[in-house]
Design an enzyme around this catalytic site. Structure first.
Site, short mmCIF file in Angstrom:
data_model
loop_
_atom_site.label_atom_id
_atom_site.label_comp_id
_atom_site.label_asym_id
_atom_site.label_seq_id
_atom_site.Cartn_x
_atom_site.Cartn_y
_atom_site.Cartn_z
CB CYS A 13 6.01 -18.08 -9.17
SG CYS A 13 5.45 -18.42 -7.48
CG HIS A 67 2.75 -14.95 -8.64
ND1 HIS A 67 3.10 -16.13 -9.24
CD2 HIS A 67 2.90 -13.98 -9.60
CE1 HIS A 67 3.43 -15.91 -10.50
NE2 HIS A 67 3.32 -14.61 -10.74
CD GLU A 93 3.49 -13.59 -14.43
OE1 GLU A 93 3.11 -14.06 -13.33
OE2 GLU A 93 2.72 -13.08 -15.24
#
Length: 254
Positions: free
Chosen positions: A152, A207, A219
């Site tokens: 990520c 994240h 993402e």
């Protein structure tokens, strides 16, 4: 004994004569083949080629009419199912993607009293283009290039650093804690803002994605999944949402 030999002597003589004639015929035939004219050889070659083509055609026809086996039917059905599943995934990924102003010179609408330079617009456009190019590529822990794959924060690191005056931190939590990035309320998000989440219930951001407008963000999810577009309003993301940071400002871009 003598009478037996006498009775069969004519038969033996006839057999001898027949063998002699056969040998002579074979001997006479050999030089004949060796003395075939060029035209005869060419005709014989053409005949062999025609016969070969005829046999091959018959073989192709025979193969064409062989019925498909049950195993082949199952394999073809599974192949078509996987193709349909992949198409559905891509459609789901892009169903809410509406470029709008992303295809024009103005990337976002300025706030009252705010001016956005062409340089800042060009930087954001470059970032969005790079992110879109990575859609569908696999998540790879520690990856930060198209050849490796991305995690990520590696995806963010790859897309933004070429347009920034300094490099971003490498991890999601370090980006979230970076005091040079401006906090943004969720209702004020605009293209290119970073959105952060806490997935593993630890007191940190683990994240990060990039907001692209229309309530969506790009993402790199996790191992086993590909880079995709997700909906920020989904219950899962709202339950794990930590906050947002703005990277692209007039001071930050090259």
């Amino acid at each position: 004994m003598f009478s037996f030999i006498q009775i069969h002597k004519p038969a033996c003589r006839a057999l001898f004569v027949a063998l002699t004639l056969a040998f002579c015929a074979a001997t006479e035939a050999t030089p004949r083949t060796q003395t075939m004219s060029a035209a005869e050889k060419d005709e014989a070659l053409k005949t062999r080629m025609r016969n070969r083509e005829l046999l091959l055609r018959k073989n192709r026809i025979r193969l064409a009419v062989v019925p498909v086996t049950p195993e082949q039917k199952l394999r073809e059905a599974e192949k078509r199912r996987l193709e349909r599943q992949q198409n559905r995934e891509w459609l789901a990924m892009h169903s809410r993607w509406q470029p709008g102003r992303l295809s024009t010179d103005m990337i976002w609408d300025p706030l009252p009293g705010e001016t956005i330079s062409p340089r800042l617009q060009a930087s954001l456009r470059q970032v969005i283009v790079q992110l879109k190019k990575q859609l569908g590529k696999p998540y790879v822990w520690g990856g930060q290039s198209p050849e490796q794959g991305f995690d990520c924060s590696g995806l963010v690191f790859y897309a933004f650093n070429p347009v920034l005056s300094r490099n971003l931190p490498r991890t999601a939590n370090a980006m979230f804690q970076d005091r040079t990035l401006h906090p943004v309320r969720q209702e004020k998000l605009r293209h290119g803002d970073l959105v952060f989440f806490n997935i593993n219930q630890r007191p940190r951001a683990d994240h990060v994605g990039v907001y692209i407008g229309n309530g969506e963000f790009i993402e790199a999810p996790r191992t086993g999944l590909n880079i995709r577009v997700s909906q920020l309003s989904d219950a899962f993301w709202q339950n794990h949402y930590l906050g947002a940071r703005r990277i692209l400002t007039e001071e930050a871009v090259l």
